[in-house]
Design a protein around this motif. Structure first.
Motif, mmCIF file in Angstrom:
data_model
loop_
_atom_site.group_PDB
_atom_site.id
_atom_site.type_symbol
_atom_site.label_atom_id
_atom_site.label_comp_id
_atom_site.label_asym_id
_atom_site.label_seq_id
_atom_site.Cartn_x
_atom_site.Cartn_y
_atom_site.Cartn_z
ATOM 1 N N UNK A 59 0.845 -0.909 -0.282
ATOM 2 C CA UNK A 59 -0.016 -0.327 0.287
ATOM 3 C C UNK A 59 0.828 1.565 0.138
ATOM 4 N N UNK A 60 1.932 1.553 0.115
ATOM 5 C CA UNK A 60 2.876 2.122 0.561
ATOM 6 C C UNK A 60 3.709 2.718 -0.758
ATOM 7 N N UNK A 61 4.032 1.524 -1.679
ATOM 8 C CA UNK A 61 3.896 1.492 -2.869
ATOM 9 C C UNK A 61 3.532 2.552 -3.938
ATOM 10 N N UNK A 62 1.324 2.503 -3.472
ATOM 11 C CA UNK A 62 0.768 2.926 -4.356
ATOM 12 C C UNK A 62 -0.016 3.486 -3.982
ATOM 13 N N UNK A 63 -0.041 4.261 -3.182
ATOM 14 C CA UNK A 63 0.982 5.859 -2.262
ATOM 15 C C UNK A 63 1.942 6.422 -2.560
ATOM 16 N N UNK A 64 2.715 6.221 -3.144
ATOM 17 C CA UNK A 64 4.070 6.600 -3.104
ATOM 18 C C UNK A 64 3.656 6.745 -4.757
ATOM 19 N N UNK A 65 3.368 6.626 -6.037
ATOM 20 C CA UNK A 65 2.963 6.411 -7.108
ATOM 21 C C UNK A 65 1.331 7.549 -7.237
ATOM 22 N N UNK A 66 0.801 6.935 -6.606
ATOM 23 C CA UNK A 66 -0.564 7.997 -6.660
ATOM 24 C C UNK A 66 0.283 8.883 -6.126
ATOM 25 N N UNK A 67 0.690 10.291 -5.287
ATOM 26 C CA UNK A 67 1.189 11.100 -5.067
ATOM 27 C C UNK A 67 2.188 11.430 -5.954
ATOM 28 N N UNK A 68 3.143 10.723 -6.790
ATOM 29 C CA UNK A 68 4.493 10.619 -7.334
ATOM 30 C C UNK A 68 3.919 11.971 -8.900
ATOM 31 N N UNK A 69 4.644 13.412 -8.509
ATOM 32 C CA UNK A 69 4.499 14.156 -9.821
ATOM 33 C C UNK A 69 5.833 15.192 -9.756
#
Length: 71
Positions: A59-69
């Protein structure tokens, strides 16, 4: 004919594209194990494949990429 795409989408939430491909491949193998001449994959094949192929991305990896810009 009994496959619900909406149900599959819901059940594979947080799966990567590669994991979804693995689920599809496993479902195809399961269908062929049931009937070597099978022409389709059943919803039951997909549900059993999902049990065998769990999501592996945290879930941490998914959140990281969801917030990546890019800035």
């Amino acid at each position: 004919p009994d496959v619900s795409i909406d149900d599959l989408v819901e059940k594979t939430e947080n799966y990567s594209g590669a994991e979804i491909v693995a689920v599809c491949n496993e479902a195809a193998f399961l269908a062929l194990e049931d009937d070597l001449n099978s022409n389709f994959i059943s919803m039951n094949n997909f549900l059993n494949a999902i049990k065998l192929v769990p999501p592996r991305i945290s879930k941490q990896t998914i959140e990281y990429f969801d917030n990546f810009s890019f800035k």
